[in-house]
Design an enzyme around this catalytic site. Structure first.
Site, short mmCIF file in Angstrom:
data_model
loop_
_atom_site.label_atom_id
_atom_site.label_comp_id
_atom_site.label_asym_id
_atom_site.label_seq_id
_atom_site.Cartn_x
_atom_site.Cartn_y
_atom_site.Cartn_z
CG HIS A 119 33.36 60.03 15.90
ND1 HIS A 119 34.51 60.55 15.33
CD2 HIS A 119 33.74 58.94 16.60
CE1 HIS A 119 35.54 59.80 15.68
NE2 HIS A 119 35.10 58.82 16.46
CD GLU A 146 28.81 57.10 9.78
OE1 GLU A 146 28.84 58.21 9.23
OE2 GLU A 146 29.83 56.39 9.92
N GLY A 180 30.70 62.51 0.98
CA GLY A 180 29.39 63.16 1.13
C GLY A 180 28.21 62.22 1.18
CB SER A 181 27.68 58.62 1.87
OG SER A 181 28.20 58.37 3.14
CG ASN A 182 26.84 60.56 7.08
OD1 ASN A 182 25.90 60.03 7.66
ND2 ASN A 182 28.07 60.06 7.09
CB THR A 229 32.00 71.19 22.88
OG1 THR A 229 32.70 69.95 23.08
CG2 THR A 229 30.53 71.02 23.26
NE ARG A 287 44.32 73.35 13.70
CZ ARG A 287 44.09 72.35 12.84
NH1 ARG A 287 42.98 72.33 12.13
NH2 ARG A 287 44.94 71.37 12.69
NE ARG A 328 41.92 72.15 8.27
CZ ARG A 328 43.25 72.12 8.42
NH1 ARG A 328 43.94 71.06 8.04
NH2 ARG A 328 43.88 73.13 8.97
CG LEU A 334 35.53 73.13 12.82
CD1 LEU A 334 34.08 72.68 12.87
CD2 LEU A 334 35.71 74.26 11.82
C1 GRF Z 1 31.60 59.19 8.12
O1 GRF Z 1 32.01 57.92 8.55
C2 GRF Z 1 31.40 60.11 9.30
O2 GRF Z 1 30.95 59.45 10.45
C3 GRF Z 1 32.79 60.65 9.54
O3 GRF Z 1 33.34 60.81 8.25
C4 GRF Z 1 32.71 59.90 7.35
C5 GRF Z 1 32.16 60.74 6.24
O4 GRF Z 1 31.58 59.97 5.22
N1 GRF Z 1 32.74 61.87 10.29
P1 GRF Z 1 30.71 60.70 4.12
O5 GRF Z 1 31.59 61.79 3.52
O6 GRF Z 1 29.50 61.26 4.78
O7 GRF Z 1 30.39 59.64 3.11
#
Ligand code: GRF
Length: 223
Positions: free
Chosen positions: A114, A179, A18-20, A146, A70, A96, A98
């Protein structure tokens, strides 16, 4: 985009660290043009759930293993997102695949980040593969989601030079820092109604992008 005092209503989907998500939580609503109203994890106990709770954000766990297909899992996710009246939905390390049951109703409102310079290196283990394939450049991409995995229209990328002494974790750490810059930026554009998915193409401020934007080339006024 509907708005309240705190702007667009954003729901985040996570599976892990969950860092993003944290980068989005740390962006003031006045800057983001929105705020996170809820976080959904498909993994019970994911670290990102604690980050959400610490920020006073509601959380729900929807364990994919409790669903027979799914499609039934995606329908359950969609119900939750709609119950939160989400304007914008962000995948933030959601692991997952989608289906269109979830994606189609949210078309143009669903973003992913990504860890590669898409279209290069879709899928998993991108840092390891960038090193193994001898890429000189690596990075991250924010794109509309998409049904084609990691292949939705790309919006914004951040480039990172691969160093001779990089290993998977040093490269991943450098990409991750970027990111945390590009995701709040692009989510903010969508929250403010500056970003649109129109006939399969990305528009920012009414201009169709012919290629994804590059963080290093952004005019200060765009950010
Ligand atoms: C990140 O590298 C993101 O680009 C990818 O999964 C990772 C998630 O990291 N989709 P975090 O959980 O946000 O730390």
């Amino acid at each position: 985009m509907s708005s309240t005092d705190r702007g667009a209503r954003v729901v985040a989907l996570i599976s892990g660290r969950g860092s993003n998500l944290q980068a989005l939580l740390d962006t003031p609503p006045g800057t983001l043009g929105g705020h996170i109203v809820g976080v959904i994890s498909n993994v019970p106990g994911a670290d990102g759930l604690a980050r959400a709770r610490a920020a006073g954000v509601a959380t729900v766990t929807i364990d994919h293993r409790q669903h027979t297909s799914r499609e039934t899992f995606d329908a359950r996710l969609l119900r939750e997102v709609l119950a939160w009246r989400a304007d914008v939905v962000v995948l933030a390390g959601f692991m997952r695949i989608l289906t269109d049951v979830f994606i189609a109703p949210l078309s143009g409102r669903l973003l992913n980040i990504h860890p590669s310079l898409l279209p290069a290196l879709p899928g998993l283990h991108t840092h390891r593969r960038a090193l193994a394939e001898g890429h000189a450049e690596h990075g991250a991409t924010v794109h509309f989601v998409t049904a084609a995995l990691d292949a939705g229209p790309a919006i914004l990328r951040a480039r990172v030079a691969v160093r001779p002494d990089d290993d998977e974790s040093s490269l991943a750490a450098r990409v991750l820092r970027r990111e945390h810059v590009i995701y709040p930026l692009a989510v903010g554009w969508l929250c403010r109604g500056r970003l649109r998915l129109h006939a399969g193409a990305v528009q920012l401020d009414g201009q169709t992008l012919t290629a994804p934007l590059d963080l290093d080339d952004l005019h200060p006024a765009m950010a």
